[in-house]
Design a protein around this motif. Structure first.
Motif, short mmCIF file in Angstrom:
data_model
loop_
_atom_site.label_atom_id
_atom_site.label_comp_id
_atom_site.label_asym_id
_atom_site.label_seq_id
_atom_site.Cartn_x
_atom_site.Cartn_y
_atom_site.Cartn_z
N MET A 88 14.61 -42.28 45.95
CA MET A 88 14.34 -43.26 45.18
C MET A 88 13.41 -42.76 43.94
SD MET A 88 16.60 -45.62 45.71
CE MET A 88 15.98 -46.89 44.71
N PHE A 89 12.42 -42.17 44.22
CA PHE A 89 11.29 -41.68 43.52
C PHE A 89 12.54 -40.66 42.35
CE2 PHE A 89 9.11 -38.00 42.21
CZ PHE A 89 8.08 -38.70 41.31
N GLY A 90 13.14 -39.90 43.20
CA GLY A 90 13.79 -38.44 42.17
C GLY A 90 14.81 -39.51 41.41
N LEU A 91 15.52 -40.60 41.81
CA LEU A 91 16.60 -41.34 40.90
C LEU A 91 15.74 -41.82 39.65
CD1 LEU A 91 18.89 -42.75 43.59
CD2 LEU A 91 19.37 -40.90 42.02
N ARG A 95 15.94 -40.51 35.65
CA ARG A 95 16.48 -41.18 34.71
C ARG A 95 15.35 -41.82 33.39
NH1 ARG A 95 20.33 -39.22 36.87
NH2 ARG A 95 22.04 -40.50 38.06
N MET A 96 14.23 -41.66 33.61
CA MET A 96 13.39 -42.01 32.65
C MET A 96 13.28 -41.16 31.56
SD MET A 96 11.45 -44.55 33.55
CE MET A 96 11.67 -45.68 35.02
N ARG A 97 13.79 -41.81 30.45
CA ARG A 97 13.48 -40.95 29.35
C ARG A 97 12.88 -41.46 28.08
NH1 ARG A 97 16.01 -37.49 32.09
NH2 ARG A 97 17.80 -37.14 32.26
N THR A 98 12.58 -42.67 28.03
CA THR A 98 11.91 -43.08 26.74
C THR A 98 10.54 -43.92 27.51
OG1 THR A 98 13.05 -45.14 27.00
CG2 THR A 98 13.91 -43.59 25.38
N ARG A 99 9.50 -44.02 26.37
CA ARG A 99 8.38 -44.75 26.74
C ARG A 99 8.75 -46.37 27.04
NH1 ARG A 99 2.94 -44.53 25.86
NH2 ARG A 99 1.83 -46.41 25.57
N ALA A 100 9.69 -46.83 26.65
CA ALA A 100 9.93 -48.36 26.68
C ALA A 100 10.38 -48.30 28.14
CB ALA A 100 11.23 -48.55 25.85
N GLN A 101 11.38 -47.21 28.89
CA GLN A 101 11.86 -47.36 30.12
C GLN A 101 10.48 -47.15 30.96
OE1 GLN A 101 14.33 -44.05 29.88
NE2 GLN A 101 16.22 -45.32 30.09
N VAL A 102 9.68 -46.46 30.77
CA VAL A 102 8.34 -46.25 31.86
C VAL A 102 7.51 -47.65 31.23
CG1 VAL A 102 6.12 -45.08 31.99
CG2 VAL A 102 8.46 -44.07 31.29
#
Length: 175
Positions: A88-91, A95-102
């Motif tokens: 789950m950590f790897g997935l 997939r985290m690409r943008t600051r908004a996602q983080v």
């Protein structure tokens, strides 16, 4: 997790991508693993945890317990439970690409922590909407089965919450 990856691959394949495109992409990604590990100590740490868990299960005098735990599904830090956390950590990390996602991830983690903390406070004072029988509470489990797990969750989230609050401090009026 594997099912989600297969579904994503199937949906992308219908959009005109071929299997050879996916294989080429996988080769590029696998070729860059060492670069990613050097640039991201968090990913390297997660893989180190997985490696240590696999080696300890392999060298264990009772491998069944090291692989499955005392009872499968209980969080006993056996390979059966650690491997899905790493997947789950790897997935999420892949997939985290943008600051908004983080930021959305941090909001979700912080919100979940607030709910866990509130359930712990309620349990301490005898209010627990998640239990059907109400025996006297000796320890606050915070919906996680074992008081240690609830407390460790809250302790791990404290730095994330403080860092996020610090970054948003100016937007909240300099509180």
């Amino acid at each position: 997790a594997v099912a989600l990856i297969v579904i994503e691959w199937a949906l992308r394949s219908r959009d005109g991508h071929s299997l050879s495109d996916d294989v080429a992409t996988a080769r590029l990604w696998l070729g860059d693993i060492w670069t990613h590990l050097r640039q991201s100590p968090i990913v390297a740490s997660a893989l180190a945890v997985l490696l240590v868990t696999v080696v300890s299960a392999d060298l264990s005098p009772m491998p069944v317990i090291s692989i499955e735990g005392t009872r499968p599904g209980w969080d006993t830090y056996a390979l059966y439970n650690v491997a899905p956390y790493i997947v789950m950590f790897g997935l999420v990390a892949a997939r985290m690409r943008t600051r908004a996602q983080v930021e959305r991830l941090i909001w979700a983690v912080t919100g979940a922590s607030m709910l866990v903390g509130l359930s712990g406070v309620g349990q301490h004072f005898g209010v627990d909407p998640f239990r059907f029988s109400h025996p006297p509470m000796q320890q606050t489990t915070m919906t996680m089965g074992n008081p240690i797990f609830g407390a460790s969750w809250l302790v791990m989230v404290i730095p994330v919450t403080l860092a996020f609050w610090q970054s948003r401090r100016n937007e909240m009026g300099g509180v």
